[in-house]
Design a protein around this motif. Structure first.
Motif, PDB file in Angstrom:
ATOM      1  N   ALA A   1       0.840  -1.208   0.000  1.00 17.77           N
ATOM      2  CA  ALA A   1       0.000   0.000   0.000  1.00 17.77           C
ATOM      3  C   ALA A   1       0.871   1.253   0.000  1.00 17.77           C
ATOM      4  N   LYS A   2       0.182   2.402  -0.102  1.00 22.72           N
ATOM      5  CA  LYS A   2       0.814   3.707   0.063  1.00 22.72           C
ATOM      6  C   LYS A   2       0.108   4.420   1.201  1.00 22.72           C
ATOM      7  N   HIS A   3       0.881   5.122   2.035  1.00 24.73           N
ATOM      8  CA  HIS A   3       0.270   5.849   3.147  1.00 24.73           C
ATOM      9  C   HIS A   3       1.020   7.150   3.361  1.00 24.73           C
ATOM     10  N   LYS A   4       0.336   8.260   3.153  1.00 25.20           N
ATOM     11  CA  LYS A   4       0.914   9.595   3.332  1.00 25.20           C
ATOM     12  C   LYS A   4       2.235   9.749   2.583  1.00 25.20           C
TER      13      LYS A   4
ATOM     14  N   ILE B   1       4.326   1.112   1.771  1.00 23.90           N
ATOM     15  CA  ILE B   1       4.229   0.163   2.876  1.00 23.90           C
ATOM     16  C   ILE B   1       4.630  -1.220   2.371  1.00 23.90           C
TER      17      ILE B   1
END
Length: 239
Positions: free
Chosen positions: A37-40, A44
């Motif tokens: 995933a991508k977070h801010k 990830i």
């Protein structure tokens, strides 16, 4: 019987921050399969995949250690330096944690010569003869002595290494790319800790992890060291 090094769980990896990758603007597209995933603005890392490759690496080093193979652990950036030395000492491995001198493996003859001279230096050989040789030779000896003395800091972790290692563990692929390249040239199997800005296809086993965080590096090294120690124990029993 389940071996100790097999105790790899997602919770402890999460607590160590293993899943934090680099910013999404600093990544290698080849790492896409290892990212969940991508977070801010941060990638990830998929910890399930990390656990799988870490387990594979642990089985490899256990098997190698149980057959008396030798390991070299390399990590020269400040965050990893102490961890690398500590892990290597516990597992009785060779290590480089200050600076990689180009050709250390590919030009092994030169490295071996330096190590032999350092052993002589530590044992004090030739020092007692300085008063009985011409001044020119004594001056040349002193210059070489100083050069060798300065090399001690970089070579102290391999002072007992008498041949090329069987497996090299690299803490940061980007930082230690020269090491990886030498291993590839020589055909030495490698285990690399890789972040999201690395190429996972170069090393024999690439473990996706946050290789900037001390807790993350320590966790991965602890698992590998545990496997090596168990393997060495098995080797001693069968010897």
């Amino acid at each position: 019987m389940r071996r100790q090094y097999c105790n790899i769980n997602l919770e402890e990896m999460t607590e160590a921050g293993v899943f934090f990758g680099h910013g999404t603007n600093k990544w290698n597209p080849r790492m896409a399969p290892y990212i969940s995933a991508k977070h801010k603005g941060i990638h990830i890392i998929n910890l399930t995949i990390t656990a799988r490759f870490l387990s594979e690496a642990c089985h490899l080093v256990f098997d190698a250690a149980s057959r008396g193979k030798e390991f070299l652990i390399v990590g020269t950036k400040n965050k990893a330096s102490y961890l690398v030395a500590s892990a290597a000492i516990v597992a009785r491995c060779h290590y480089i944690n200050k600076k990689w001198l180009g050709g250390m493996l590919t030009n092994w003859t030169t490295t071996e010569t330096r190590l032999n001279k350092l052993r002589e230096l530590r044992s004090g050989q030739n020092m007692s003869n300085l008063n009985f040789i011409p001044k020119g030779y004594a001056a040349m000896f002193n210059r070489n002595f100083r050069k060798l003395y300065n090399l001690q800091e970089y070579l102290s972790g391999i002072k007992y290494m008498t041949e090329l290692p069987d497996i090299v563990i690299i803490v940061d692929q980007q930082e230690e790319y020269m090491v990886l390249r030498e291993c590839v040239i020589l055909g030495i199997p490698t285990i690399c800790l890789i972040d999201t800005n690395c190429n996972p296809d170069i090393a024999d086993i690439s473990i996706p992890t946050n290789n900037d965080a001390i807790a993350s590096i320590k966790l991965i090294l602890t698992k590998l060291v545990s496997a090596i120690c168990e393997g060495r124990s098995s080797y001693m029993k069968n010897d």
